[in-house]
Scaffold this motif. Sequence first.
Motif, PDB file in Angstrom:
ATOM      1  N   ILE A 118     -11.203  -4.189   7.698  1.00 16.40           N
ATOM      2  CA  ILE A 118     -11.551  -3.794   6.360  1.00 16.40           C
ATOM      3  C   ILE A 118     -12.674  -2.819   6.191  1.00 16.40           C
ATOM      4  O   ILE A 118     -13.898  -3.094   6.857  1.00 16.40           O
ATOM      5  CB  ILE A 118     -11.635  -4.938   5.378  1.00 16.40           C
ATOM      6  CG1 ILE A 118     -10.468  -5.908   5.334  1.00 16.40           C
ATOM      7  CG2 ILE A 118     -12.165  -4.451   4.049  1.00 16.40           C
ATOM      8  CD1 ILE A 118      -9.610  -5.717   4.281  1.00 16.40           C
ATOM      9  N   GLY A 119     -12.415  -1.758   5.455  1.00 21.80           N
ATOM     10  CA  GLY A 119     -13.398  -0.641   5.156  1.00 21.80           C
ATOM     11  C   GLY A 119     -13.832   0.382   6.333  1.00 21.80           C
ATOM     12  O   GLY A 119     -14.499   1.410   6.304  1.00 21.80           O
ATOM     13  N   THR A 126      -2.426   7.510   2.043  1.00 22.70           N
ATOM     14  CA  THR A 126      -2.700   6.235   1.073  1.00 22.70           C
ATOM     15  C   THR A 126      -1.347   5.542   1.250  1.00 22.70           C
ATOM     16  O   THR A 126      -0.258   5.975   0.987  1.00 22.70           O
ATOM     17  CB  THR A 126      -3.047   6.600  -0.304  1.00 22.70           C
ATOM     18  OG1 THR A 126      -4.472   7.312  -0.342  1.00 22.70           O
ATOM     19  CG2 THR A 126      -3.177   5.599  -1.227  1.00 22.70           C
ATOM     20  N   GLU A 138      -6.358   3.333   1.594  1.00 20.09           N
ATOM     21  CA  GLU A 138      -6.927   4.342   0.649  1.00 20.09           C
ATOM     22  C   GLU A 138      -7.585   5.564   1.346  1.00 20.09           C
ATOM     23  O   GLU A 138      -8.554   5.289   2.088  1.00 20.09           O
ATOM     24  CB  GLU A 138      -7.644   3.938  -0.439  1.00 20.09           C
ATOM     25  CG  GLU A 138      -7.829   4.788  -1.637  1.00 20.09           C
ATOM     26  CD  GLU A 138      -8.558   4.098  -2.926  1.00 20.09           C
ATOM     27  OE1 GLU A 138      -9.153   3.170  -2.679  1.00 20.09           O
ATOM     28  OE2 GLU A 138      -8.367   4.767  -4.053  1.00 20.09           O
ATOM     29  N   VAL A 177      -8.746   4.704   4.633  1.00 15.27           N
ATOM     30  CA  VAL A 177      -9.645   3.637   4.846  1.00 15.27           C
ATOM     31  C   VAL A 177      -9.012   2.017   4.543  1.00 15.27           C
ATOM     32  O   VAL A 177      -8.386   2.158   3.423  1.00 15.27           O
ATOM     33  CB  VAL A 177     -10.923   3.518   3.999  1.00 15.27           C
ATOM     34  CG1 VAL A 177     -11.710   2.267   4.089  1.00 15.27           C
ATOM     35  CG2 VAL A 177     -11.634   4.790   4.449  1.00 15.27           C
ATOM     36  N   LYS A 217      -8.023  -0.968   2.968  1.00 20.00           N
ATOM     37  CA  LYS A 217      -8.728  -1.806   1.758  1.00 20.00           C
ATOM     38  C   LYS A 217      -8.547  -3.347   1.625  1.00 20.00           C
ATOM     39  O   LYS A 217      -9.356  -3.861   1.130  1.00 20.00           O
ATOM     40  CB  LYS A 217      -8.004  -1.017   0.584  1.00 20.00           C
ATOM     41  CG  LYS A 217      -8.511   0.478   0.368  1.00 20.00           C
ATOM     42  CD  LYS A 217     -10.228   0.728   0.509  1.00 20.00           C
ATOM     43  CE  LYS A 217     -10.950   1.194  -1.086  1.00 20.00           C
ATOM     44  NZ  LYS A 217     -12.172   1.426  -0.685  1.00 20.00           N
ATOM     45  N   GLY A 218      -7.366  -3.754   1.794  1.00 16.72           N
ATOM     46  CA  GLY A 218      -7.063  -5.100   1.655  1.00 16.72           C
ATOM     47  C   GLY A 218      -5.962  -5.684   2.525  1.00 16.72           C
ATOM     48  O   GLY A 218      -5.039  -4.705   3.143  1.00 16.72           O
TER      49      GLY A 218
END
Lengths: 503, 475
Positions: free
Chosen positions: A306-307, A316, A346, A349, A351-352
């Motif tokens: 994550i990140g 995305t 996104e 990256v 995100k979740g």
Amino acid sequence: MPRTVPSAVPNAQSNGISSAASHPANETRATRQFFYERLGLSDRLLERCLSEALSAGGDYADLYFEYVTASSLGLDESLVKSASQGISAGCGIRVVSGERTGYAYTDDLSADRLLRAARTAAYIANGPAKQPIAGFTESVAPSLYPIAGSSVDAEVSAKLELLQRADRAARAYDARIVQVRASFADELRRILVVASDGSFAADTQPMARCNVFVIAKDGENTTRGSSGGGGRVMMNFFLTEKTPEYFAVEAARQAVLQLSAVPAPAGEMEVVLGPGWPGILLHEAVGHGLEADFNRKKTSAFAGLIGQMVASPKVTVVDNGVMPNRRGSLNVDDEGSPTQETVLIENGVLKGYLSDKLSARLMGIADTGNGRRESYQHIPMPRMTNTYMLSGEDAPEDIVRSVKRGLYAVNFGGGQVDITNGKFVFSASEAYLIEDGKITAPVKNATLIGNGPEALKYVSMVGNDLALDEGVGTCGKAGQSVPVGVGMPTIKLDKMTVGGTGN
Amino acid sequence: MNTTETRSANTSVTQAATSNAALRAPSSIDQEFVAEIVTRAMRAGASDAEAVYADGDEFEVEVRMGEVETLKESGSRALGLRVFIGQRTASTSTSDLSEEGIERLVSGAVALAAVTSEDPFVGLPEKESFGAIPGDLELFHEDVYSLPAQERIEYARRAEAAALAYDPRIANSKGGSFGASTGRKILANSRGFVGEYRTSYCSIAAQPIAQAPDGAMQRDYWYTDARSLRLLGSPEAVGQEAARRALRRLGARKVKTQRVPLVFAPEIAPSILSEVLHAVNGDAVYRNASFLAGKLGETIAAANITIVDDGTVPGRFGTKPFDGEGLPTRRTMVLERGVLQSYLLNTYTARKLNLHSTGNASRGLAGTPGIGAGNFYLEPGTETQQQILAAIPSGLYVTELLGHGGNIVTGDYSCGASGLWIENGELAYPVEEITIAGNMKEMLHNIAAIGSDLIFYGSVACPTIRIDGMTIAGE
């Protein structure tokens, strides 16, 4: 084992529901009324079952009632060869204690059997009895798929007419089409989920699908083509939006095209994926790897990322359970939680994750409303809904033009992923060579293989033509099948391995 | 979690075992009940009818990192009905066995048959063809439920623990499991056939994860399954083999695109043989949707290839006393020394092809009967796997396939794969992220070696085989 049966001509009992107005609260009420009046449930009985489920302690318990009517019709060799309908009903009872889950189900919905199932599920816990929260709070869900006008209420003759039209259109397409099979399958799934945390949800979920499969023959050369689509749509969808002729011509076109296919190339090359169903790439490459259960257990190649950049900045990706009428959409998930749109990646990256109640609680993250199950016989787990990549800025023709030598793949069969090492495959059923920026010869079926956390880093162009699939996807995980959707604009991957036999 | 809690979890689960009997499907349903459904359908206007009843119980425990993760225990039952009105047919199914549910099952089927087309090939089998294999086929053993619940959990736990203890690089796990199930099937039709059989099944599995120093993970699994507890392997052997398999994948690399001999291990070779199974399926054959359609009597494989389907071998997973239409199962020579001898057929596809049913009808609850294998296998050769590998200077030993890359119509085959590279006759290093491709028509002629190691992991079995001429796509 009895399962949701592929079948379902409208029976009298579905009429009461269909007359309900499309206001969501009314639909929830109608579904709840169905379970209460037809199957003899009551607030009192549900509360007793939940108490029984928590009689040995446990942090949480839920009851999942399901009543599915399904039907299917099949036209083969221009004859209506098959017609079937079925009913499958039951209740699954779950008790969660820490990280442990106890589960029992019954297809006999008498109070005695329900309480017995609750007691069996309860044994997973070991402590003083707990009490569920008194009273239920009904969740107010959107109405993504009106029930009135769904195909389960249509006359059988109207569905047969669709199949006959498909048969005629496929045969008329080309004299080399020698076999045509067309099928229409639909179901109405009613669910009622109540939990010890006081949540209460009811939903009626229609699903319909039309499929055409053809064989083309030219001398010794025989090929196949198939097409289909649908969703949580009304009967009218097949008369106005996606007609049987549309699916028939598409299947026939693919089969005839394959008659002149050359061997697919083998090895690493530039790959352009067309819009729509090729989005199965996302489902396999990243979607499964982002399901929260795998990450909670750290068995996914995406665990701990994550990140971090896991894709090109042009990428995305979202999972969206709230799109009207889509095959993967749900007003509430199979734990009664509202569904939503969740950003997975996104601008490259991560995100979740996609979560259900259990993973949300254990990981301290939000429940994204992705708790799904195949039927009352199955324990819910995090699953995708409709997963797609957002449009970029490139014109599709520029993307093809930029490729010196590569593959242009526009249609796929299935795919599979090993979430631990990230390796995934998906099989192209319609693809072409790209030579000097031009689409040339069609190629035979070939599997494409890649590595999930790496593959999307090679996305160098993203088209402005996002499209969703026709509504045919069924995803399997841990032996459970659920309907899903995928989508994607045209994209270019600078490097991917194509599994053909040619040079 | 501490050990006290672990122990208490076990204790609580012991009670679940006692509850099991209570949850099992009621045994009040017998052959008479099912035959009565047929009678009711005839009374409602059917000219022929066939009813099928199935019930079953399942128990499964999954343990992860030493702790019980899920425990599932339940039973269910359902009815299916197929009716004929002259040359029309339709089917219904239900899990609602109330009087009202059965009434709807019957009236629904009869009403639905009216909308279907007349098809001269439709109908139940001829009366003289019905029957069942006599004697005990060893398909049901009560002992799959005989273990106390605590011991069931221990089986799952021991399998996982053996994997975790095998090597320090096995640091995580997708768990260990123990499962048991039983099922019963009753089939009755209006031409006088009534039959019933029960089956049992139990299994132990482990899915460890190996991790390399750079963090890269590989999973693999191993299992043992049988119709009786007595025939199960030990949980420790399962865990150790699963760990060995996961470990040998660490450090896997891609190889170059090339054409080399491929060797399929006996746990993966059945996947290749299944392509043949799909291609001899009468449904695909009569529609011309198989690369083996119209090839009866022709040489379609190398002379060393003999493929048999046998639904009569006691105790095996593909064994049944009668098929989905009430015909006795049998032994069918599918391929003999490379020559295609028989397709696998049910009554409908046999009539379409002007042949006889091979007793391979498979019947779910809903829909028309399909076709299913008995025990479908490739006859073993004489070489050991080591001898087969020793003859290969450079090649791939395939241990896993990813995807479903077979096209039965054209015979084209393309699938994701991983395995071990063969160098000078020995397994050298792990390989992944490649595909293997060819065409079944050529692959069947290019089976250059067959091992002696025929093992029935499931109902389709194939010993180690070497196939030449396939393409590996990689870098």
